[in-house]
Design a protein around this motif. Structure first.
Motif, PDB file in Angstrom:
ATOM      1  N   ARG A  31      -7.682  -1.142   2.886  1.00 26.95           N
ATOM      2  CA  ARG A  31      -6.651  -1.746   2.025  1.00 26.95           C
ATOM      3  C   ARG A  31      -5.702  -0.705   1.439  1.00 26.95           C
ATOM      4  O   ARG A  31      -4.491  -0.796   1.582  1.00 26.95           O
ATOM      5  CB  ARG A  31      -7.326  -2.539   0.887  1.00 26.95           C
ATOM      6  CG  ARG A  31      -6.336  -3.359   0.078  1.00 26.95           C
ATOM      7  CD  ARG A  31      -7.043  -4.134  -1.024  1.00 26.95           C
ATOM      8  NE  ARG A  31      -7.431  -3.304  -2.144  1.00 26.95           N
ATOM      9  CZ  ARG A  31      -6.614  -2.963  -3.149  1.00 26.95           C
ATOM     10  NH1 ARG A  31      -5.377  -3.379  -3.177  1.00 26.95           N
ATOM     11  NH2 ARG A  31      -7.045  -2.195  -4.141  1.00 26.95           N
ATOM     12  N   ILE A  32      -6.267   0.327   0.783  1.00 21.86           N
ATOM     13  CA  ILE A  32      -5.382   1.282   0.105  1.00 21.86           C
ATOM     14  C   ILE A  32      -4.769   2.243   1.130  1.00 21.86           C
ATOM     15  O   ILE A  32      -3.645   2.732   0.951  1.00 21.86           O
ATOM     16  CB  ILE A  32      -6.120   2.010  -1.046  1.00 21.86           C
ATOM     17  CG1 ILE A  32      -5.170   2.184  -2.235  1.00 21.86           C
ATOM     18  CG2 ILE A  32      -6.709   3.315  -0.638  1.00 21.86           C
ATOM     19  CD1 ILE A  32      -4.801   0.917  -2.943  1.00 21.86           C
ATOM     20  N   GLY A  33      -5.497   2.506   2.224  1.00 24.59           N
ATOM     21  CA  GLY A  33      -4.943   3.345   3.289  1.00 24.59           C
ATOM     22  C   GLY A  33      -3.710   2.700   3.914  1.00 24.59           C
ATOM     23  O   GLY A  33      -2.735   3.389   4.242  1.00 24.59           O
ATOM     24  N   THR A  34      -3.748   1.408   4.074  1.00 20.87           N
ATOM     25  CA  THR A  34      -2.591   0.701   4.638  1.00 20.87           C
ATOM     26  C   THR A  34      -1.374   0.878   3.732  1.00 20.87           C
ATOM     27  O   THR A  34      -0.259   1.159   4.198  1.00 20.87           O
ATOM     28  CB  THR A  34      -2.940  -0.800   4.802  1.00 20.87           C
ATOM     29  OG1 THR A  34      -4.031  -0.895   5.730  1.00 20.87           O
ATOM     30  CG2 THR A  34      -1.752  -1.597   5.305  1.00 20.87           C
ATOM     31  N   MET A  35      -1.600   0.742   2.431  1.00 21.63           N
ATOM     32  CA  MET A  35      -0.484   0.915   1.495  1.00 21.63           C
ATOM     33  C   MET A  35       0.064   2.347   1.543  1.00 21.63           C
ATOM     34  O   MET A  35       1.270   2.576   1.645  1.00 21.63           O
ATOM     35  CB  MET A  35      -0.952   0.579   0.075  1.00 21.63           C
ATOM     36  CG  MET A  35       0.153   0.671  -0.920  1.00 21.63           C
ATOM     37  SD  MET A  35      -0.153   1.590  -2.418  1.00 21.63           S
ATOM     38  CE  MET A  35      -1.282   2.847  -2.130  1.00 21.63           C
ATOM     39  N   HIS A  36      -0.849   3.346   1.513  1.00 25.64           N
ATOM     40  CA  HIS A  36      -0.390   4.746   1.552  1.00 25.64           C
ATOM     41  C   HIS A  36       0.330   5.036   2.867  1.00 25.64           C
ATOM     42  O   HIS A  36       1.344   5.744   2.891  1.00 25.64           O
ATOM     43  CB  HIS A  36      -1.577   5.696   1.394  1.00 25.64           C
ATOM     44  CG  HIS A  36      -2.060   5.863  -0.016  1.00 25.64           C
ATOM     45  ND1 HIS A  36      -1.228   6.201  -1.072  1.00 25.64           N
ATOM     46  CD2 HIS A  36      -3.306   5.755  -0.550  1.00 25.64           C
ATOM     47  CE1 HIS A  36      -1.952   6.297  -2.184  1.00 25.64           C
ATOM     48  NE2 HIS A  36      -3.214   6.030  -1.902  1.00 25.64           N
ATOM     49  N   ALA A  37      -0.199   4.503   3.967  1.00 33.71           N
ATOM     50  CA  ALA A  37       0.424   4.763   5.273  1.00 33.71           C
ATOM     51  C   ALA A  37       1.852   4.216   5.296  1.00 33.71           C
ATOM     52  O   ALA A  37       2.779   4.878   5.780  1.00 33.71           O
ATOM     53  CB  ALA A  37      -0.413   4.121   6.382  1.00 33.71           C
ATOM     54  N   ARG A  38       2.026   3.022   4.772  1.00 34.40           N
ATOM     55  CA  ARG A  38       3.381   2.437   4.748  1.00 34.40           C
ATOM     56  C   ARG A  38       4.295   3.259   3.841  1.00 34.40           C
ATOM     57  O   ARG A  38       5.469   3.467   4.158  1.00 34.40           O
ATOM     58  CB  ARG A  38       3.315   0.979   4.285  1.00 34.40           C
ATOM     59  CG  ARG A  38       2.691   0.079   5.348  1.00 34.40           C
ATOM     60  CD  ARG A  38       2.541  -1.352   4.863  1.00 34.40           C
ATOM     61  NE  ARG A  38       1.958  -2.176   5.918  1.00 34.40           N
ATOM     62  CZ  ARG A  38       1.248  -3.290   5.713  1.00 34.40           C
ATOM     63  NH1 ARG A  38       1.025  -3.719   4.473  1.00 34.40           N
ATOM     64  NH2 ARG A  38       0.773  -3.969   6.725  1.00 34.40           N
ATOM     65  N   ASN A  39       3.777   3.714   2.732  1.00 38.38           N
ATOM     66  CA  ASN A  39       4.602   4.556   1.841  1.00 38.38           C
ATOM     67  C   ASN A  39       5.021   5.845   2.546  1.00 38.38           C
ATOM     68  O   ASN A  39       6.180   6.264   2.460  1.00 38.38           O
ATOM     69  CB  ASN A  39       3.835   4.907   0.565  1.00 38.38           C
ATOM     70  CG  ASN A  39       3.803   3.752  -0.427  1.00 38.38           C
ATOM     71  OD1 ASN A  39       4.557   2.798  -0.292  1.00 38.38           O
ATOM     72  ND2 ASN A  39       2.935   3.851  -1.414  1.00 38.38           N
ATOM     73  N   ILE A  40       4.066   6.476   3.234  1.00 37.35           N
ATOM     74  CA  ILE A  40       4.383   7.734   3.932  1.00 37.35           C
ATOM     75  C   ILE A  40       5.467   7.471   4.984  1.00 37.35           C
ATOM     76  O   ILE A  40       6.453   8.210   5.088  1.00 37.35           O
ATOM     77  CB  ILE A  40       3.122   8.327   4.604  1.00 37.35           C
ATOM     78  CG1 ILE A  40       2.121   8.782   3.545  1.00 37.35           C
ATOM     79  CG2 ILE A  40       3.498   9.490   5.527  1.00 37.35           C
ATOM     80  CD1 ILE A  40       0.708   9.012   4.088  1.00 37.35           C
TER      81      ILE A  40
END
Ligand code: NAD
Length: 350
Positions: free
Chosen positions: A17-26
């Motif tokens: 869940r949080i990895g998906t958010m960070h990946a999109r931010n990056i």
């Protein structure tokens, strides 16, 4: 003539869940960085995220580490320490979601590896990058509230955030939830050392899981070396949304941060006044999550010490461990009672 900056190629480990958010931010929101690769051992997880964002995918974190400039760890908490060590031993700067470790000995192994490699390590205490918490911090540093005396920090997750209370690992409320509060309290208290912790906790949201070790409601009192007395409280289920607030009361005033209003709209109707509230962490801290990774990328590029270090993470973990001991033993616990406790130079690299 235009000066093109070579982007920092980040590899993300843990496509949850949080990895998906960070990946999109990056991929979309951080200038000077690209998402080069995603790793997750669950078949399909890395593929899905990587193909959405134009990155490489692998099941093997070790393969990723060797192919990128820096590593972002967003996997489950239990594997953070080993992943930090693997990245550091490969000479890669590391961003690691909280908690960096679940035990002080593991925190020390991570700090040892990072120190030996001389790579930057930043831990994901995102509240430090939220505009209101940061403004409160700057005001306190400037002496605006005088000497901190009373502090409080609140984390109430939104109803439904814990889909399966039976799957929550014991002590999560201290090591994964309140660890944010412990870090922010110390940071707002001019990095004073914590000295004693008293905690009480229960399963009030899902009492049927208490016998399996679930604690979903907790209050913690932390006493600091500078005399300040803080409370931190958490619940896994707030009916009205995601509620994160902090407050510092001092000899010359009081400052608070955190606001669960989603926007400034107010509805006046037959039943009274209504406002919309924030419903989740990504909604409340979207800009802070982006800012923390942008700051990490700047540190990688400029070889700077990150704003939140492994030493900060170790100190927050120590407070969590003291809180756990306090619940078990039903008494206040001094930090010095913890096996392996020592104070660290919080200005040092790791
Ligand atoms: N800073 C914050 O506000 C915040 C918010 C939520 C979660 N978190 C933290 O982020 C971490 C992940 O939380 P989540 O909610 O995304 O969990 P999640 O369960 O949704 O995702 C975890 C992912 O890690 C993967 N994984 C497990 N072992 C792995 C390994 N050895 N290597 C690579 N990947 C592995 C899993 O397959 C899964 O895809 C936790 O430590 C959590 O505390 C931080």
């Amino acid at each position: 003539m235009s000066h093109q900056i070579t982007p920092v190629r980040l590899g993300l480990i843990g496509a949850g869940r949080i990895g998906t958010m960070h990946a999109r931010n990056i991929a979309r929101r951080i200038p000077g960085a690209v998402l080069a690769a995603v790793a997750d051992p669950v078949p399909g997880a890395a593929d899905r995220l990587a193909s959405e964002l134009g990155a490489e995918a692998t099941l093997d974190p070790a393969e990723l580490v060797g192919s990128v400039d820096a590593v972002v760890i967003t996997a489950s908490a239990t594997v953070h320490t080993e992943l930090v060590i693997a990245a550091a031993e490969a000479g890669r700067p590391v961003f690691c979601e909280k908690p960096m470790a679940l035990a002080l000995a593991d925190a020390d192994r991570a700090l040892g590896a990072v120190g030996a490699a001389g790579v930057p390590l930043q831990v994901g205490f995102n509240r430090r990058f939220a505009a209101d918490f940061r403004a409160a911090h700057d005001l306190i540093i400037a002496g605006g509230i005088g000497t901190p005396q009373l502090m409080r920090s609140v984390t109430r997750d939104p109803a439904g955030a814990v889909a399966d209370p039976g799957a929550v690992k014991p002590w999560t409320i201290f090591r994964e939830t309140l660890i944010h509060d412990f870090d922010v309290l110390r940071w707002l208290n001019l990095n004073a050392e914590p000295v004693e912790v008293f905690a009480t906790a229960d399963a009030l949201v899902a009492p049927e899981y208490k016998s399996q070790g679930l604690l979903d409601t907790a209050v913690v009192v932390v006493r600091f070396e500078n005399g300040a007395i803080a409370t931190a409280e958490a619940s896994f289920s707030a009916a009205y949304g995601y509620d994160v607030r902090g407050e510092v009361f001092g000899s010359a005033g009081m400052v608070s941060a955190g606001d669960l209003r989603q926007n400034a709209m107010r509805f006046h109707g037959a039943d009274g006044l209504a406002q919309q509230t924030v419903r989740g962490d990504v909604e409340l801290f979207g800009d802070a999550y982006t800012a923390e990774l942008a700051s990490f990328v700047d540190c990688v590029r400029e070889h700077r010490v990150p704003e939140v270090t492994g030493a900060d993470a170790r100190t927050a973990l120590a407070i969590a461990l003291a809180a756990m001991a306090s619940v078990e033993q039903e008494r206040p616990v001094r930090l010095t009672e913890l096996d392996g406790y020592r104070t660290l130079d919080l200005t040092a690299q790791s």
